[in-house]
Design a protein around this motif. Structure first.
Motif, PDB file in Angstrom:
ATOM      1  N   SER A   1     -41.699 -38.281  31.230  1.00 47.53           N
ATOM      2  CA  SER A   1     -41.942 -37.234  32.219  1.00 47.53           C
ATOM      3  C   SER A   1     -40.933 -37.291  33.355  1.00 47.53           C
ATOM      4  CB  SER A   1     -43.363 -37.377  32.786  1.00 47.53           C
ATOM      5  OG  SER A   1     -43.617 -36.399  33.769  1.00 47.53           O
ATOM      6  N   GLY A   2     -40.300 -36.141  33.640  1.00 49.08           N
ATOM      7  CA  GLY A   2     -39.349 -36.048  34.739  1.00 49.08           C
ATOM      8  C   GLY A   2     -38.051 -36.786  34.515  1.00 49.08           C
ATOM      9  N   SER A   3     -37.719 -37.072  33.259  1.00 48.65           N
ATOM     10  CA  SER A   3     -36.533 -37.865  32.937  1.00 48.65           C
ATOM     11  C   SER A   3     -35.881 -37.327  31.672  1.00 48.65           C
ATOM     12  CB  SER A   3     -36.925 -39.335  32.728  1.00 48.65           C
ATOM     13  OG  SER A   3     -35.862 -40.076  32.163  1.00 48.65           O
ATOM     14  N   PRO A   4     -34.552 -37.475  31.542  1.00 44.80           N
ATOM     15  CA  PRO A   4     -33.898 -37.097  30.290  1.00 44.80           C
ATOM     16  C   PRO A   4     -34.079 -38.138  29.187  1.00 44.80           C
ATOM     17  CG  PRO A   4     -32.266 -37.960  31.813  1.00 44.80           C
ATOM     18  CD  PRO A   4     -33.570 -37.901  32.568  1.00 44.80           C
ATOM     19  N   VAL A   5     -34.722 -39.245  29.519  1.00 45.53           N
ATOM     20  CA  VAL A   5     -34.859 -40.365  28.584  1.00 45.53           C
ATOM     21  C   VAL A   5     -36.021 -40.149  27.624  1.00 45.53           C
ATOM     22  CG1 VAL A   5     -35.452 -42.824  28.425  1.00 45.53           C
ATOM     23  CG2 VAL A   5     -33.774 -42.053  30.117  1.00 45.53           C
ATOM     24  N   ASN A   6     -35.790 -40.476  26.365  1.00 44.37           N
ATOM     25  CA  ASN A   6     -36.858 -40.652  25.371  1.00 44.37           C
ATOM     26  C   ASN A   6     -36.967 -42.136  25.092  1.00 44.37           C
ATOM     27  OD1 ASN A   6     -36.643 -37.765  25.103  1.00 44.37           O
ATOM     28  ND2 ASN A   6     -37.514 -37.964  23.049  1.00 44.37           N
ATOM     29  N   ALA A   7     -38.181 -42.648  24.970  1.00 46.32           N
ATOM     30  CA  ALA A   7     -38.304 -44.091  24.804  1.00 46.32           C
ATOM     31  C   ALA A   7     -39.606 -44.461  24.114  1.00 46.32           C
ATOM     32  CB  ALA A   7     -38.211 -44.794  26.166  1.00 46.32           C
ATOM     33  N   ASP A   8     -39.623 -45.680  23.582  1.00 47.63           N
ATOM     34  CA  ASP A   8     -40.825 -46.247  23.012  1.00 47.63           C
ATOM     35  C   ASP A   8     -40.715 -47.769  23.053  1.00 47.63           C
ATOM     36  OD1 ASP A   8     -43.315 -46.386  21.829  1.00 47.63           O
ATOM     37  OD2 ASP A   8     -42.616 -45.984  19.792  1.00 47.63           O
ATOM     38  N   ARG A   9     -41.853 -48.407  23.038  1.00 50.79           N
ATOM     39  CA  ARG A   9     -41.910 -49.866  22.941  1.00 50.79           C
ATOM     40  C   ARG A   9     -41.641 -50.264  21.495  1.00 50.79           C
ATOM     41  NH1 ARG A   9     -47.044 -53.401  25.133  1.00 50.79           N
ATOM     42  NH2 ARG A   9     -46.414 -55.449  24.317  1.00 50.79           N
TER      43      ARG A   9
ATOM     44  N   CYS B   1     -32.322 -43.458  15.948  1.00 50.69           N
ATOM     45  CA  CYS B   1     -33.232 -42.328  16.152  1.00 50.69           C
ATOM     46  C   CYS B   1     -33.574 -42.018  17.613  1.00 50.69           C
ATOM     47  CB  CYS B   1     -34.495 -42.534  15.335  1.00 50.69           C
ATOM     48  SG  CYS B   1     -34.168 -42.553  13.549  1.00 50.69           S
ATOM     49  N   PRO B   2     -33.729 -43.008  18.507  1.00 56.13           N
ATOM     50  CA  PRO B   2     -33.996 -42.639  19.902  1.00 56.13           C
ATOM     51  C   PRO B   2     -32.934 -41.727  20.509  1.00 56.13           C
ATOM     52  CG  PRO B   2     -34.545 -44.940  19.565  1.00 56.13           C
ATOM     53  CD  PRO B   2     -33.864 -44.464  18.307  1.00 56.13           C
ATOM     54  N   SER B   3     -31.682 -41.894  20.100  1.00 57.43           N
ATOM     55  CA  SER B   3     -30.634 -41.019  20.641  1.00 57.43           C
ATOM     56  C   SER B   3     -30.797 -39.600  20.115  1.00 57.43           C
ATOM     57  CB  SER B   3     -29.247 -41.567  20.302  1.00 57.43           C
ATOM     58  OG  SER B   3     -28.976 -41.521  18.914  1.00 57.43           O
ATOM     59  N   GLY B   4     -31.108 -39.460  18.827  1.00 57.03           N
ATOM     60  CA  GLY B   4     -31.312 -38.126  18.272  1.00 57.03           C
ATOM     61  C   GLY B   4     -32.538 -37.444  18.847  1.00 57.03           C
ATOM     62  N   LEU B   5     -33.632 -38.198  19.016  1.00 56.40           N
ATOM     63  CA  LEU B   5     -34.846 -37.628  19.573  1.00 56.40           C
ATOM     64  C   LEU B   5     -34.646 -37.182  21.019  1.00 56.40           C
ATOM     65  CD1 LEU B   5     -37.448 -40.122  18.070  1.00 56.40           C
ATOM     66  CD2 LEU B   5     -37.196 -37.703  17.490  1.00 56.40           C
ATOM     67  N   SER B   6     -33.743 -37.858  21.742  1.00 50.27           N
ATOM     68  CA  SER B   6     -33.510 -37.498  23.144  1.00 50.27           C
ATOM     69  C   SER B   6     -32.877 -36.117  23.303  1.00 50.27           C
ATOM     70  CB  SER B   6     -32.626 -38.555  23.826  1.00 50.27           C
ATOM     71  OG  SER B   6     -31.261 -38.412  23.463  1.00 50.27           O
ATOM     72  N   LEU B   7     -32.278 -35.605  22.230  1.00 49.81           N
ATOM     73  CA  LEU B   7     -31.692 -34.262  22.298  1.00 49.81           C
ATOM     74  C   LEU B   7     -32.780 -33.190  22.365  1.00 49.81           C
ATOM     75  CD1 LEU B   7     -28.864 -34.771  19.661  1.00 49.81           C
ATOM     76  CD2 LEU B   7     -28.625 -34.769  22.150  1.00 49.81           C
ATOM     77  N   ARG B   8     -33.969 -33.540  21.887  1.00 48.54           N
ATOM     78  CA  ARG B   8     -35.143 -32.673  21.976  1.00 48.54           C
ATOM     79  C   ARG B   8     -34.900 -31.311  21.323  1.00 48.54           C
ATOM     80  NH1 ARG B   8     -37.047 -34.434  28.181  1.00 48.54           N
ATOM     81  NH2 ARG B   8     -36.771 -36.673  27.793  1.00 48.54           N
ATOM     82  N   LEU B   9     -34.194 -31.345  20.210  1.00 47.20           N
ATOM     83  CA  LEU B   9     -33.902 -30.117  19.462  1.00 47.20           C
ATOM     84  C   LEU B   9     -34.981 -29.940  18.399  1.00 47.20           C
ATOM     85  CD1 LEU B   9     -30.034 -30.594  19.102  1.00 47.20           C
ATOM     86  CD2 LEU B   9     -31.239 -29.100  20.708  1.00 47.20           C
ATOM     87  N   THR B  10     -36.200 -29.727  18.840  1.00 45.66           N
ATOM     88  CA  THR B  10     -37.340 -29.729  17.937  1.00 45.66           C
ATOM     89  C   THR B  10     -37.343 -28.573  16.945  1.00 45.66           C
ATOM     90  OG1 THR B  10     -38.655 -28.563  19.595  1.00 45.66           O
ATOM     91  CG2 THR B  10     -38.781 -30.968  19.586  1.00 45.66           C
ATOM     92  N   GLN B  11     -36.599 -27.509  17.233  1.00 47.69           N
ATOM     93  CA  GLN B  11     -36.551 -26.356  16.328  1.00 47.69           C
ATOM     94  C   GLN B  11     -35.319 -26.384  15.431  1.00 47.69           C
ATOM     95  OE1 GLN B  11     -39.270 -24.386  16.278  1.00 47.69           O
ATOM     96  NE2 GLN B  11     -40.013 -25.803  17.852  1.00 47.69           N
TER      97      GLN B  11
ATOM     98  N   TRP C   1     -30.849 -41.065  25.513  1.00 53.78           N
ATOM     99  CA  TRP C   1     -30.678 -39.967  26.468  1.00 53.78           C
ATOM    100  C   TRP C   1     -29.502 -39.100  26.025  1.00 53.78           C
ATOM    101  CZ3 TRP C   1     -29.826 -45.073  27.043  1.00 53.78           C
ATOM    102  CH2 TRP C   1     -28.550 -45.500  27.388  1.00 53.78           C
ATOM    103  N   PRO C   2     -29.549 -37.810  26.330  1.00 53.29           N
ATOM    104  CA  PRO C   2     -28.550 -36.875  25.792  1.00 53.29           C
ATOM    105  C   PRO C   2     -27.246 -36.879  26.562  1.00 53.29           C
ATOM    106  CG  PRO C   2     -30.131 -35.700  27.134  1.00 53.29           C
ATOM    107  CD  PRO C   2     -30.600 -37.124  27.098  1.00 53.29           C
ATOM    108  N   GLY C   3     -26.194 -36.452  25.855  1.00 55.40           N
ATOM    109  CA  GLY C   3     -24.903 -36.226  26.480  1.00 55.40           C
ATOM    110  C   GLY C   3     -24.515 -34.766  26.327  1.00 55.40           C
ATOM    111  N   GLN C   4     -23.228 -34.506  26.221  1.00 55.61           N
ATOM    112  CA  GLN C   4     -22.737 -33.137  26.135  1.00 55.61           C
ATOM    113  C   GLN C   4     -22.856 -32.601  24.712  1.00 55.61           C
ATOM    114  OE1 GLN C   4     -18.719 -33.360  27.676  1.00 55.61           O
ATOM    115  NE2 GLN C   4     -19.406 -33.070  29.782  1.00 55.61           N
TER     116      GLN C   4
END
Length: 251
Positions: free
Chosen positions: A134-142, A167-177, A204-207
């Protein structure tokens, strides 16, 4: 994974079905980490063809780099590199545990992926469900590495750390569609953790550059000690027939 040294200095490897991304091919991060073992220090690995499962492949040196071969087909290539990755503040364990299971398990077109597949059993897949913070570009898990991931020295084998950075890097792009596949992964491992050690896998995403999407990832201890970093390029798959086939094959 099995290896057998050859007289030429090459070695044969076989990617077990357990380590799939799509059901029919190897997880990109795992395969990259397997090949990166042929490089001293940080490495960049480019995936060039689907890594086949359960059949002999060859790792051989190619000049200053290394290649993974399926017969004469180059599956992946690796070379030494340098990384400069600025790691944002990692979410706390409390913040990760506060997320609901429904939030953590994002919709997946590859539900049997060794790293992020929700249909993989604990102790079989890594089950890293890197959710948006929440409120962050980061995707994360334990993530707590399972005993089956240990090398002979009792520490987690390097290829599994590469997988956990994938996979955490790919999930951070949040391209769910959209459907994206790993094109390249560069990683540097500062230390290998012990089995059972608590870690945070974050991305977390880049360009973005057309169909190419850049992202970064890291493995961090709850105290903020960064033990591995990576940068990746993901490719947006835009062939509708390929997308449809991929989804049908991985139901």
């Amino acid at each position: 994974m099995m290896t057998l040294p050859l007289k030429s200095g090459a070695q044969t490897v076989s990617i077990a079905s357990r380590f799939c991304g799509p059901k029919q091919s190897g997880n990109g991060g795992y395969v990259a980490g397997l090949l990166a073992k042929a490089i001293d220090g940080p490495a960049e690995v480019r995936l060039r063809a689907k890594p086949p499962l359960e059949r002999p492949l060859t790792i051989d040196h190619d000049g200053a780099g290394a290649v993974l071969l399926d017969g004469e087909t180059v599956v992946a290539s690796a070379r030494a590199t340098t990384l400069s990755v600025e790691v944002p503040e990692a979410p706390s364990i409390d913040a990760l545990e506060a997320a609901s299971v429904a939030d953590q398990i994002m919709p997946s077109v590859l539900p049997y992926c060794f790293v992020c597949g929700p249909k993989r059993a604990p102790g079989d897949g890594l089950r890293i469900f890197a959710a948006p913070m929440s409120g962050s570009p980061v995707n994360a898990d334990r993530w707590t590495p399972d005993r089956s991931l240990a090398d002979r020295d009792g520490l987690v084998s390097a290829e599994f750390l590469w997988a956990a950075l994938d996979c955490p890097s790919g999930l951070s792009l949040r391209l769910t569609q959209q459907v994206i596949l790993l094109g390249s992964l560069s990683a540097e491992i500062y230390r290998r953790p012990s089995v059972g050690e608590t870690l945070i896998a974050m991305g977390w995403p880049g360009q973005a550059d057309g169909r190419k999407h850049h992202a970064s990832s890291a493995l961090v201890t709850p105290d903020g000690d960064v033990i591995a970093v990576a940068s990746s390029i993901w490719i947006n798959l835009n062939d509708e027939a390929q997308i449809r086939a991929l989804k049908e094959q991985n139901q």
